[in-house]
Write a protein that holds these residues in place. Structure first.
Motif, PDB file in Angstrom:
ATOM      1  N   LYS A 164       0.770  -1.290  -0.149  1.00  0.00           N
ATOM      2  CA  LYS A 164      -0.254   0.064  -0.691  1.00  0.00           C
ATOM      3  C   LYS A 164       0.509   0.909   0.390  1.00  0.00           C
ATOM      4  O   LYS A 164       0.406   2.382  -0.119  1.00  0.00           O
ATOM      5  N   ARG A 165       2.238   1.975   0.126  1.00  0.00           N
ATOM      6  CA  ARG A 165       3.069   2.165   0.150  1.00  0.00           C
ATOM      7  C   ARG A 165       4.353   1.772  -0.470  1.00  0.00           C
ATOM      8  O   ARG A 165       4.595   1.069  -0.887  1.00  0.00           O
ATOM      9  N   ARG A 166       5.127   3.276   0.225  1.00  0.00           N
ATOM     10  CA  ARG A 166       6.748   3.382  -1.219  1.00  0.00           C
ATOM     11  C   ARG A 166       7.696   3.280   0.551  1.00  0.00           C
ATOM     12  O   ARG A 166       7.031   4.066   0.870  1.00  0.00           O
ATOM     13  N   VAL A 167       8.510   2.659  -0.367  1.00  0.00           N
ATOM     14  CA  VAL A 167       9.897   3.044   0.989  1.00  0.00           C
ATOM     15  C   VAL A 167      11.098   2.870   0.454  1.00  0.00           C
ATOM     16  O   VAL A 167      11.377   2.229  -0.850  1.00  0.00           O
ATOM     17  N   GLN A 168      12.282   3.432   1.025  1.00  0.00           N
ATOM     18  CA  GLN A 168      13.321   3.471   0.225  1.00  0.00           C
ATOM     19  C   GLN A 168      13.776   3.323   2.243  1.00  0.00           C
ATOM     20  O   GLN A 168      13.692   3.652   3.370  1.00  0.00           O
ATOM     21  N   HIS A 169      15.488   2.153   2.101  1.00  0.00           N
ATOM     22  CA  HIS A 169      16.049   2.088   3.021  1.00  0.00           C
ATOM     23  C   HIS A 169      17.583   2.360   2.716  1.00  0.00           C
ATOM     24  O   HIS A 169      17.790   2.287   1.605  1.00  0.00           O
ATOM     25  N   TYR A 170      18.051   2.793   3.798  1.00  0.00           N
ATOM     26  CA  TYR A 170      19.570   3.548   4.143  1.00  0.00           C
ATOM     27  C   TYR A 170      19.691   2.961   5.025  1.00  0.00           C
ATOM     28  O   TYR A 170      19.171   3.351   6.223  1.00  0.00           O
ATOM     29  N   GLY A 171      21.603   3.249   4.948  1.00  0.00           N
ATOM     30  CA  GLY A 171      21.926   2.434   6.224  1.00  0.00           C
ATOM     31  C   GLY A 171      21.599   0.502   6.337  1.00  0.00           C
ATOM     32  O   GLY A 171      22.633   0.554   5.784  1.00  0.00           O
ATOM     33  N   TYR A 172      20.761   0.574   6.689  1.00  0.00           N
ATOM     34  CA  TYR A 172      20.506  -0.850   6.499  1.00  0.00           C
ATOM     35  C   TYR A 172      19.697  -1.228   6.262  1.00  0.00           C
ATOM     36  O   TYR A 172      17.964  -0.238   6.332  1.00  0.00           O
ATOM     37  N   GLN A 173      18.654  -2.027   5.342  1.00  0.00           N
ATOM     38  CA  GLN A 173      17.681  -2.532   4.904  1.00  0.00           C
ATOM     39  C   GLN A 173      16.474  -3.229   5.900  1.00  0.00           C
ATOM     40  O   GLN A 173      17.377  -3.810   6.854  1.00  0.00           O
ATOM     41  N   PHE A 174      15.435  -2.761   6.650  1.00  0.00           N
ATOM     42  CA  PHE A 174      15.349  -3.550   6.595  1.00  0.00           C
ATOM     43  C   PHE A 174      13.469  -4.560   6.290  1.00  0.00           C
ATOM     44  O   PHE A 174      12.870  -3.943   5.518  1.00  0.00           O
TER      45      PHE A 174
END
Ligand SMILES: O=C(O)CCC(=O)C(=O)O
Ligand SMILES: [Fe+2]
Length: 356
Positions: A164-174
């Motif tokens: 339902k939403r968009r994400v980005q991860h930095y540093g470490y992947q969640f």
């Protein structure tokens, strides 16, 4: 808050003798009326609606029928009042309600405590009003220009689409399945576009001298209108004690719930994207809500981070006291955390996965 708690009665489907499905008569009487084309989203307060329906008998309450803000349930003491109101108001333009044509049917279900709370919770405009220890909100943490720059920076990078939403991860992947990070997979330093925010975070008011603000994980969330997050506590073993969340592009309400000890804890592997883990039936909790304006920074620390579930209702509009606030085309949040390397040894073992 997901699905309506009560609404128009659907004719009950029954299996006929010939094996086909037939419909029984719709409900013909109830003290509760489902009223469509009417509610805060179309400029009609629950008080104004109650005043009109009170001409036909004592109104026990007016409740949101669903998240639309344009459908309500009006509850009377008895069926004859509801019948009189339905006969007089259904399908006609109502001059006392801005001339709107009301579409009314009987509703059979009683309002649940959750629904009543949802429409009546007072939304705080400052963290101190919530009285949740460790919760802080700084409005205008970034300027409108910085907000545009941050949004442009993330929009120039690839988004990951969730249900339902968009994400980005930095540093470490969640990882949403485990609600944790893989500490062995370092994706690198946080990107330079977030540096001004990190610098300002290090002098965030309310931090004590020992606070470790060497944040190394950033999750960017983009929520379309009507999308939120189910109640959760960020996994204790995954992240240290300070969680910062910067709101950009649009506002939302964040709700906080402190469940009684052992009352509810999400199952391992459940996702915060769905309502499936929403403990709708668990009423044994304290509840607060705060309004997060765009460009504000929220800090969850101490009890607010460790013991209170946070939750973004899946609403298209939020009722902030008497005002109807529309969710904008999107809300983008930057959640900044520090990945934990050892077990959590907090004072809240009932909410702590390291201590179970
Ligand atoms: O969008 C937000 O402000 C909160 C996000 C959040 O709670 C999370 O990613 O765990
Ligand atoms: Fe969270």
């Amino acid at each position: 808050m997901g699905l309506p708690r009560f609404g128009p009665p659907n004719p009950k489907a029954v299996m006929g003798d010939d094996g086909t499905t037939k419909k029984t008569n719709p409900i013909i009487s109830s003290p509760n009326l489902y009223v469509a084309n009417c509610g805060p989203a179309v400029g009609l307060s629950h008080d104004a609606i109650a005043a009109v329906f009170a001409s036909f008998g004592h109104v026990q309450g007016v409740y949101a029928a669903d998240d639309s803000g344009a459908r309500v349930v009006v509850c009377y003491d008895n069926e004859s009042c509801a019948a009189a109101a339905l006969a007089a108001l259904h399908g006609r333009s109502c001059p006392q309600l801005a001339g709107r044509t009301l579409h009314i049917r009987y509703s059979v279900l009683q309002p649940s405590p959750t629904t009543v709370h949802s429409s009546s919770i007072q939304v705080c405009l400052s963290a101190s009003e919530t009285s949740i220890p460790g919760l802080y909100l700084v409005p205008d943490f970034v300027t409108p220009r910085e907000e545009q720059e941050l949004l442009a920076a993330v929009d120039a990078r690839p988004w990951i689409s969730l249900a339902k939403r968009r994400v980005q991860h930095y540093g470490y992947q969640f990882c949403y399945q485990t609600r944790n990070v893989n500490t062995k997979q370092h994706l690198g330093e946080l990107p330079s576009f977030v540096s001004p925010v990190l610098e300002r975070v290090s002098s965030f008011p309310n931090l004590n001298d020992a606070a470790d603000v060497s944040l190394d994980q950033l999750t960017v969330n983009e929520y379309p209108p009507g999308v939120g997050l189910s109640p959760h506590i960020d996994t204790h073993s995954a992240f240290e004690g300070l969680i910062f969340s910067l709101s950009l592009a649009g506002p939302c309400i964040m709700e906080f719930r402190r469940y009684a000890q052992g009352a509810w804890f999400p199952k391992a592997g459940s996702s915060i994207d769905t309502e499936s883990e929403n403990p709708e039936n668990c009423t044994n909790f304290s509840r607060r809500a705060i309004y997060l304006p765009p460009r504000s920074m929220l800090l969850l620390s101490g009890e607010a981070r460790l013991a209170w579930h946070h939750y973004i209702p899946h609403h298209k509009i939020d009722i902030v006291n008497d005002n109807v606030i529309k969710r904008s085309a999107r809300r983008v949040s930057f959640t900044l955390r520090k990945v934990r390397t050892g077990p959590c040894q907090c004072q809240f073992p009932q909410y702590c996965d390291s201590q179970r």
